[in-house]
Design an enzyme around this catalytic site. Structure first.
Site, PDB file in Angstrom:
ATOM      1  N   ASN A  37      -6.912 -11.265   5.716  1.00 39.81           N
ATOM      2  CA  ASN A  37      -6.037 -11.088   6.867  1.00 39.81           C
ATOM      3  C   ASN A  37      -6.766 -10.478   8.064  1.00 39.81           C
ATOM      4  O   ASN A  37      -7.283  -9.377   7.989  1.00 39.81           O
ATOM      5  CB  ASN A  37      -4.861 -10.173   6.477  1.00 39.81           C
ATOM      6  CG  ASN A  37      -3.671 -10.402   7.377  1.00 39.81           C
ATOM      7  OD1 ASN A  37      -3.694 -11.227   8.282  1.00 39.81           O
ATOM      8  ND2 ASN A  37      -2.607  -9.653   7.120  1.00 39.81           N
ATOM      9  N   ARG A 147      10.607  -1.780  -2.725  1.00 37.64           N
ATOM     10  CA  ARG A 147       9.810  -0.893  -1.894  1.00 37.64           C
ATOM     11  C   ARG A 147      10.602  -0.606  -0.625  1.00 37.64           C
ATOM     12  O   ARG A 147      11.194  -1.534  -0.041  1.00 37.64           O
ATOM     13  CB  ARG A 147       8.482  -1.556  -1.532  1.00 37.64           C
ATOM     14  CG  ARG A 147       7.504  -0.652  -0.822  1.00 37.64           C
ATOM     15  CD  ARG A 147       6.273  -1.363  -0.318  1.00 37.64           C
ATOM     16  NE  ARG A 147       6.487  -1.900   1.021  1.00 37.64           N
ATOM     17  CZ  ARG A 147       5.480  -2.239   1.819  1.00 37.64           C
ATOM     18  NH1 ARG A 147       4.225  -2.128   1.414  1.00 37.64           N
ATOM     19  NH2 ARG A 147       5.741  -2.731   3.030  1.00 37.64           N
ATOM     20  N   TYR A 159       3.916   1.055  10.292  1.00 35.37           N
ATOM     21  CA  TYR A 159       3.602   0.071   9.265  1.00 35.37           C
ATOM     22  C   TYR A 159       4.834  -0.266   8.446  1.00 35.37           C
ATOM     23  O   TYR A 159       5.646   0.602   8.120  1.00 35.37           O
ATOM     24  CB  TYR A 159       2.516   0.607   8.309  1.00 35.37           C
ATOM     25  CG  TYR A 159       2.535  -0.206   7.052  1.00 35.37           C
ATOM     26  CD1 TYR A 159       3.178   0.248   5.901  1.00 35.37           C
ATOM     27  CD2 TYR A 159       2.036  -1.504   7.073  1.00 35.37           C
ATOM     28  CE1 TYR A 159       3.285  -0.544   4.792  1.00 35.37           C
ATOM     29  CE2 TYR A 159       2.139  -2.309   5.958  1.00 35.37           C
ATOM     30  CZ  TYR A 159       2.770  -1.835   4.817  1.00 35.37           C
ATOM     31  OH  TYR A 159       2.894  -2.640   3.740  1.00 35.37           O
ATOM     32  N   ASP A 210       4.903   2.937   0.294  1.00 32.30           N
ATOM     33  CA  ASP A 210       3.499   2.732   0.641  1.00 32.30           C
ATOM     34  C   ASP A 210       3.135   3.628   1.822  1.00 32.30           C
ATOM     35  O   ASP A 210       3.658   3.445   2.924  1.00 32.30           O
ATOM     36  CB  ASP A 210       3.299   1.251   1.032  1.00 32.30           C
ATOM     37  CG  ASP A 210       1.841   0.863   1.181  1.00 32.30           C
ATOM     38  OD1 ASP A 210       1.555  -0.345   1.215  1.00 32.30           O
ATOM     39  OD2 ASP A 210       0.987   1.776   1.235  1.00 32.30           O
ATOM     40  N   HIS A 212       0.211   3.774   3.015  1.00 34.92           N
ATOM     41  CA  HIS A 212      -0.742   2.915   3.730  1.00 34.92           C
ATOM     42  C   HIS A 212      -1.952   3.672   4.273  1.00 34.92           C
ATOM     43  O   HIS A 212      -2.287   3.573   5.461  1.00 34.92           O
ATOM     44  CB  HIS A 212      -0.016   2.176   4.866  1.00 34.92           C
ATOM     45  CG  HIS A 212      -0.486   0.770   5.035  1.00 34.92           C
ATOM     46  ND1 HIS A 212      -1.381   0.398   6.000  1.00 34.92           N
ATOM     47  CD2 HIS A 212      -0.197  -0.352   4.346  1.00 34.92           C
ATOM     48  CE1 HIS A 212      -1.622  -0.903   5.911  1.00 34.92           C
ATOM     49  NE2 HIS A 212      -0.921  -1.385   4.923  1.00 34.92           N
ATOM     50  N   GLU A 236       2.124   4.597  -2.977  1.00 32.97           N
ATOM     51  CA  GLU A 236       0.959   3.721  -2.850  1.00 32.97           C
ATOM     52  C   GLU A 236       0.039   4.126  -1.712  1.00 32.97           C
ATOM     53  O   GLU A 236       0.495   4.542  -0.642  1.00 32.97           O
ATOM     54  CB  GLU A 236       1.444   2.292  -2.609  1.00 32.97           C
ATOM     55  CG  GLU A 236       0.350   1.285  -2.349  1.00 32.97           C
ATOM     56  CD  GLU A 236       0.891  -0.059  -1.974  1.00 32.97           C
ATOM     57  OE1 GLU A 236       2.101  -0.297  -2.167  1.00 32.97           O
ATOM     58  OE2 GLU A 236       0.118  -0.881  -1.462  1.00 32.97           O
ATOM     59  N   GLU A 262      -5.428  -2.047  -3.218  1.00 32.31           N
ATOM     60  CA  GLU A 262      -5.312  -3.421  -2.686  1.00 32.31           C
ATOM     61  C   GLU A 262      -6.517  -3.778  -1.826  1.00 32.31           C
ATOM     62  O   GLU A 262      -6.838  -4.955  -1.689  1.00 32.31           O
ATOM     63  CB  GLU A 262      -4.024  -3.594  -1.896  1.00 32.31           C
ATOM     64  CG  GLU A 262      -3.969  -2.841  -0.610  1.00 32.31           C
ATOM     65  CD  GLU A 262      -2.651  -3.036   0.111  1.00 32.31           C
ATOM     66  OE1 GLU A 262      -1.584  -2.913  -0.520  1.00 32.31           O
ATOM     67  OE2 GLU A 262      -2.686  -3.336   1.316  1.00 32.31           O
ATOM     68  N   ARG A 283      -4.114  -1.707  -7.884  1.00 36.54           N
ATOM     69  CA  ARG A 283      -3.432  -2.721  -7.064  1.00 36.54           C
ATOM     70  C   ARG A 283      -4.290  -3.959  -6.785  1.00 36.54           C
ATOM     71  O   ARG A 283      -3.850  -4.858  -6.078  1.00 36.54           O
ATOM     72  CB  ARG A 283      -3.062  -2.099  -5.719  1.00 36.54           C
ATOM     73  CG  ARG A 283      -1.985  -1.068  -5.789  1.00 36.54           C
ATOM     74  CD  ARG A 283      -0.606  -1.658  -5.618  1.00 36.54           C
ATOM     75  NE  ARG A 283      -0.344  -2.085  -4.258  1.00 36.54           N
ATOM     76  CZ  ARG A 283       0.290  -3.222  -3.953  1.00 36.54           C
ATOM     77  NH1 ARG A 283       0.676  -4.023  -4.919  1.00 36.54           N
ATOM     78  NH2 ARG A 283       0.517  -3.545  -2.694  1.00 36.54           N
ATOM     79  N   HIS A 312      -1.397  -6.570  -5.730  1.00 34.66           N
ATOM     80  CA  HIS A 312      -1.011  -6.779  -4.340  1.00 34.66           C
ATOM     81  C   HIS A 312      -0.453  -8.194  -4.210  1.00 34.66           C
ATOM     82  O   HIS A 312      -0.945  -9.125  -4.850  1.00 34.66           O
ATOM     83  CB  HIS A 312      -2.286  -6.625  -3.507  1.00 34.66           C
ATOM     84  CG  HIS A 312      -2.127  -6.681  -2.043  1.00 34.66           C
ATOM     85  ND1 HIS A 312      -3.159  -7.057  -1.233  1.00 34.66           N
ATOM     86  CD2 HIS A 312      -1.089  -6.396  -1.229  1.00 34.66           C
ATOM     87  CE1 HIS A 312      -2.774  -6.998   0.036  1.00 34.66           C
ATOM     88  NE2 HIS A 312      -1.532  -6.601   0.064  1.00 34.66           N
ATOM     89  N   ASP A 316       0.035 -12.153   3.209  1.00 40.86           N
ATOM     90  CA  ASP A 316      -1.289 -12.670   3.559  1.00 40.86           C
ATOM     91  C   ASP A 316      -2.087 -13.094   2.342  1.00 40.86           C
ATOM     92  O   ASP A 316      -3.257 -13.451   2.452  1.00 40.86           O
ATOM     93  CB  ASP A 316      -2.080 -11.670   4.408  1.00 40.86           C
ATOM     94  CG  ASP A 316      -2.013 -10.263   3.880  1.00 40.86           C
ATOM     95  OD1 ASP A 316      -0.920  -9.671   3.965  1.00 40.86           O
ATOM     96  OD2 ASP A 316      -3.018  -9.758   3.376  1.00 40.86           O
ATOM     97  N   GLU A 339       3.892  -7.184  -6.843  1.00 41.51           N
ATOM     98  CA  GLU A 339       4.483  -7.204  -5.500  1.00 41.51           C
ATOM     99  C   GLU A 339       4.891  -8.615  -5.156  1.00 41.51           C
ATOM    100  O   GLU A 339       4.180  -9.571  -5.461  1.00 41.51           O
ATOM    101  CB  GLU A 339       3.459  -6.687  -4.479  1.00 41.51           C
ATOM    102  CG  GLU A 339       3.953  -6.701  -3.051  1.00 41.51           C
ATOM    103  CD  GLU A 339       2.941  -6.094  -2.099  1.00 41.51           C
ATOM    104  OE1 GLU A 339       1.807  -5.841  -2.507  1.00 41.51           O
ATOM    105  OE2 GLU A 339       3.316  -5.869  -0.932  1.00 41.51           O
ATOM    106  N   TRP A 402      -4.732   2.377   9.960  1.00 41.70           N
ATOM    107  CA  TRP A 402      -3.470   1.611  10.067  1.00 41.70           C
ATOM    108  C   TRP A 402      -2.885   1.413   8.694  1.00 41.70           C
ATOM    109  O   TRP A 402      -3.595   1.156   7.715  1.00 41.70           O
ATOM    110  CB  TRP A 402      -3.712   0.254  10.703  1.00 41.70           C
ATOM    111  CG  TRP A 402      -2.442  -0.552  10.710  1.00 41.70           C
ATOM    112  CD1 TRP A 402      -1.334  -0.358  11.490  1.00 41.70           C
ATOM    113  CD2 TRP A 402      -2.125  -1.627   9.827  1.00 41.70           C
ATOM    114  NE1 TRP A 402      -0.367  -1.244  11.159  1.00 41.70           N
ATOM    115  CE2 TRP A 402      -0.802  -2.036  10.145  1.00 41.70           C
ATOM    116  CE3 TRP A 402      -2.788  -2.274   8.806  1.00 41.70           C
ATOM    117  CZ2 TRP A 402      -0.151  -3.095   9.485  1.00 41.70           C
ATOM    118  CZ3 TRP A 402      -2.166  -3.305   8.136  1.00 41.70           C
ATOM    119  CH2 TRP A 402      -0.875  -3.700   8.495  1.00 41.70           C
TER     120      TRP A 402
END
Ligand code: CS2
Ligand code: MG
Length: 402
Positions: A37, A147, A159, A210, A212, A236, A262, A283, A312, A316, A339, A402
């Site tokens: 991605n 989630r 996010y 998550d 992130h 996560e 992930e 993940r 994951h 994407d 997921e 991010w």
């Protein structure tokens, strides 16, 4: 059987996908997902310019030797581009093998160890109330696990929260959008979200969240502790994981289960967090982990340390990735959860597949190979357009994760 050709197919039915198609002298072809991605063309070029010339003439049944050839032979090992390209080749070889032996890939991975693959859906909302409503919709659809990600009061965008009514899709055309972040506002808000969810839906539904990659270890410890009353299935990516030892601090302070990985692409990225039992779920997905050949090794290593899988499965990762993950999920003993972010209707039309959803579980189907195809004619009507993941800055403008 010999590989006679291979080509890289790029399409954009709602978001960009890169797919490797490997052809053989017996008319059987295999598909592999090569989508990274925001860096799609890097993998496409790595495959076309550097790996495909070495593939021609190889026996597609030799997936272990082929994996070692492209891993050790690269010299410049590991990393998301290299391992996504290797992952695409590996998935296509497993697809070819299953088709040649007229059996679904899960039969080559150990057979079915369970009747179905429990999945979690993605509920999100601009605020707490909308997110609670969205979780309710997934429960009504039969999901056993959801989630929850919500907008944070005082932050304009964050996010995991969709812009429109469609599902959350992080990549955007044009240059990277800039999100704004406040850890303090986030840490104050998230426990309120899960308190509201437990009050509304009770204890049975599995709830996940998550972070992130946005917390320091002690901040993650604080969040984990504050979420304990709501017994999450997992928290996560609490902390960026270049420093695997950082998770020792989180582990010391909280019993909230932790999921990570992930963005990992080899077992060495996770060696410490698994062997020291600092996490509960790994993940890594077939695409980013160099394919099923390597992911099986990761799962075996994780099994020794009570760590379960939690592949994951964001938008994407194409339906080819989802299918590969499901063959892995239904066969591996230490399965945790899968997921399941829904693709666009156009994506499902470009990638017709045999996997299907039923009462909170996905089933890979029994088609030979991975059970996914690729409609090249339809795919060509969705031209690639460069897209980026957002970047993230703190309220004072400091560049962040991010
Ligand atoms: C997220 C992903 O699904 C998840 O857990 O972390 O949506 C992630 O942001 C994207 O896959 C990045 O491309
Ligand atoms: Mg994630």
């Amino acid at each position: 059987m010999k590989i006679t050709d291979a080509k890289v197919l790029i399409t954009s039915p709602g978001r960009n996908f890169v797919t490797l198609k490997i052809y053989t002298d017996e008319g059987i072809y295999g598909l592999g997902d090569a989508t990274l991605n925001g860096r799609e063309l890097a993998v496409a070029s790595y495959l076309s310019e550097h790996l495909i010339p070495c593939l021609i003439g190889r026996d597609p049944f030799q997936h272990e030797d082929t994996w070692q050839y492209f891993y050790r032979g690269a010299y410049w090992r590991r990393g998301p581009v290299t391992m996504a390209a290797l992952g695409a080749i590996d998935l296509a070889l497993w697809d070819i093998k299953g088709k040649a032996l007229n059996t679904p890939v899960y039969n080559l991975l150990g057979g079915k160890s369970r009747t179905g693959v429990m999945v979690y859906g993605h509920a999100n909302g601009k605020d707490l109330e909308e997110t609670v409503d969205e979780v309710g919709k997934y429960i009504a659809l039969g999901y056993r696990a959801v989630r929850a990600q919500s907008g944070i009061p005082g932050i304009p965008s964050t996010y995991g929260v969709a812009k429109g009514k469609f599902h959350y899709e992080p990549a955007e055309k044009g240059l990277p959008p800039e999100n704004i972040w406040s850890t303090e506002k986030y840490l104050l808000h998230v426990p309120k979200l899960f308190e509201a969810l437990r009050l509304k839906f009770g204890d049975d539904v599995h709830l996940l969240h998550d972070s992130h990659h946005r917390l320091s270890p002690i901040e993650a410890a604080r969040l984990g502790k504050s979420l304990e009353p709501y017994h999450l299935f997992w928290l996560e990516d609490a902390v960026t994981a270049e420093l695997q030892e950082g998770f020792r601090i989180v582990r010391q302070h909280t019993t909230t289960p932790l999921a990570l990985g992930e963005v990992f692409n080899t077992i060495w990225d996770a060696q410490t967090v698994i062997s020291e039992q600092l996490i509960d779920y790994i993940r890594m997905a077939p695409l980013h982990a160099g394919g099923l050949t390597h992911l099986k090794k990761v799962a075996s290593f994780a099994e020794m340390y009570h760590v379960l899988t939690g592949c994951h499965g964001a938008t994407d990762l194409s339906p080819v990735s989802m299918a590969a993950a499901l063959h892995f999920d239904i066969s591996v003993n230490n399965f945790g959860i899968q997921e399941y972010m829904l693709h666009t209707k156009q994506t499902d039309e470009v990638f017709p597949h045999s996997y299907h959803f039923e009462a909170g579980f996905l089933h890979p189907g029994d088609a030979p190979g991975l059970g996914v195809d690729y409609d090249e004619k339809l795919a060509s009507t969705f031209p690639y357009e460069r897209a980026y993941l957002p970047v993230n800055r703190k309220l004072d403008g400091t560049m962040f994760d991010w």
